[in-house]
Enzyme design. Structure first.
Site, PDB file in Angstrom:
ATOM      1  N   ARG A   1       8.648  10.053   2.531  1.00 11.21           N
ATOM      2  CA  ARG A   1       9.790  10.106   1.629  1.00 11.21           C
ATOM      3  C   ARG A   1      10.098   8.744   0.997  1.00 11.21           C
ATOM      4  O   ARG A   1      10.193   8.614  -0.215  1.00 11.21           O
ATOM      5  CB  ARG A   1      11.016  10.534   2.442  1.00 11.21           C
ATOM      6  N   THR A   2      10.245   7.754   1.827  1.00 10.21           N
ATOM      7  CA  THR A   2      10.733   6.466   1.308  1.00 10.21           C
ATOM      8  C   THR A   2       9.701   5.829   0.377  1.00 10.21           C
ATOM      9  O   THR A   2      10.034   5.333  -0.700  1.00 10.21           O
ATOM     10  CB  THR A   2      11.071   5.523   2.472  1.00 10.21           C
TER      11      THR A   2
END
Lengths: 305, 147
Positions: free
Chosen positions: A51-52
């Protein structure tokens, strides 16, 4: 030149400014499509993250910039024993800005001292993850229209969850915040968060083991995962694990305007049958996270639309 | 009790009674070849009693280390028999190379060329935190207690 290592590096006014920019990007994306043209973001991820890393990379691409980097330590020079400081200094010769995730606490700070370009901490061990906090704040701001005057429930593993500690720290700078902390006795908020933030700033709070007991009071419910390995014995884990799983039944007594957040990844602490409830905001949180990272990259590169 | 006056060196005064040996060891004064005098339990108007250390040479003295061990001490610099500087020490805002971080997850545990730096996070409760990982410093000794 500034870096973002901890949420403390930003004043409440600057956070408000980032949220305003992110909101404007969402409303007028074309205005921002070229503002980082010819700029490069290096994503230095020494441990896996979906995600990041993708959020940062998407953010830079949507600003018209480009992305270089690595997504695991084995494909970087650290595998040959290079120091964080030397890697950062080297990458600073190629990139205009760095986003770094590292398993060791403080690595992004070390990088920021030598890189010569802004460094964003994209998570350093169990320590800081300021852009997750920014994603949490913009989600709360958009869902509630404010960052103060609300009751915030924090549920699950409050002892080891770094996102919870940063969120408490950030929200407690706004007026009218009350925290309700819902966790098993084994996983209550650490002393330093209680002493250094909640008690020191006189923030009203209530601790309980029961989510059902307080559900009706909450404006925000921030869920985290209760992990098996955090318990001293299996029997306690089995006894307690379902207490902290959010289901549609538990939401019956909740306010209609409640916003449910989760830093993700989720395992089983929020039933998938909650996902279609309009109060479930955790996937919006991912989306808003990209826009606030765009605003942050612009701020640190000192570029405008 | 008389201890000779020094010509060039330091008088570390107003040390909390009983703390002088900690300062002596922490500053490695036992390694010096010059005269070093430790005077314990000297009557004091302010505190009842105090310790004093005299060093008969102008060595490189780490004032931050002394301030960390016992804030409130006074360091007099003596040159040619005269006091040329008098510093009342306080808790230093930053400790550099004095204590080490014990957090195994801290970047300083694996990259050992990094300087060990702690900042004063809470003056009232004397809490120092590692600048890299925010871990609370574990003091090498019990501060402000005798022995």
């Amino acid at each position: 030149m500034r870096s973002l290592i901890s949420i403390h590096d930003l004043s409440p006014d600057e956070i408000d400014g980032l949220i305003a920019t992110a909101n404007d990007i969402m409303a007028n994306p074309d205005d921002y499509a070229d503002c980082c043209r010819r700029k490069k973001l290096a994503t230095l991820f020494y441990e896996p993250s979906t995600r990041t890393r993708l959020s940062f990379e998407s953010a830079m691409l949507e600003l018209g910039g480009s992305v270089i980097g690595f997504s695991e330590a084995t494909s970087s020079s650290s595998a040959k024993g290079e120091s964080v400081s030397d890697t950062a200094r080297t990458v600073g010769c190629f990139a205009d800005i760095i986003a770094m995730r590292h398993p060791k606490e403080g690595a992004p700070l070390v990088a920021s001292i030598s890189a010569g370009v802004p460094v964003i901490n994209a998570g350093d061990g169990g320590h800081n993850h300021p852009t997750q906090t920014l994603a949490d704040l913009i989600t709360i701001s958009r869902e509630k229209g404010r960052l103060g005057n609300m009751t915030v429930g924090l549920c699950g593993d409050l002892k080891f969850g770094r996102t919870v500690h940063s969120l408490i720290d950030a929200l407690s700078r706004y007026a009218g915040i009350k925290f309700i902390m819902i966790s098993p006795d084994e996983l209550t908020i650490p002393d330093y968060v209680m002493q250094d933030i909640i008690l020191k700033r006189n923030i009203p709070y209530y601790e309980t083991g029961s989510l059902e007991e307080v559900m009706h009071e909450l404006d925000i419910l921030y869920m985290t995962r209760v992990q098996r390995e955090r318990f001293f014995n299996e029997a306690d884990y089995i006894r307690l694990k379902d207490s902290y799983v959010l289901t549609p039944e538990k939401l019956i007594s909740a306010k209609k305007e409640l916003a449910v957040l989760h830093p993700l990844p989720r395992v089983n602490e929020i039933s998938t049958s909650v996902d279609d409830d309009p109060r479930a905001c955790y996937f919006k949180q991912v989306l808003y996270g990209k826009f606030i990272r765009m605003a942050l990259i612009m701020m640190l590169l000192e570029v405008n639309k | 009790m008389n201890i000779d006056a020094i010509n060039n060196g330091y008088v570390i005064d107003h040390i909390k009674a009983g703390s002088s040996m900690r300062i002596y060891h922490f500053l490695n004064l036992d390694k010096l070849d010059c005269c070093v005098a430790i005077i314990k339990n000297v009557p004091s108007g302010k505190t009842g009693k105090k310790d004093i250390i005299k060093i008969d040479e102008l060595i490189d003295l780490d004032l931050d280390a002394i301030g960390y061990i016992d804030p409130g001490v006074t360091v007099n610099v003596i040159k040619n028999g005269e006091i040329i500087k008098k510093s009342k020490l306080e808790l230093p805002k930053e400790l550099r190379g004095i204590i080490s971080c014990n957090n195994p997850r801290c970047i300083s545990s694996t990259e050992q060329e990094l300087p060990q730096v702690f900042r004063l996070a809470d003056e009232e409760n004397i809490v120092y935190r590692c600048i890299y990982c925010d871990a609370k410093a574990e003091h090498k000794f019990s501060l402000y207690s005798s022995g």
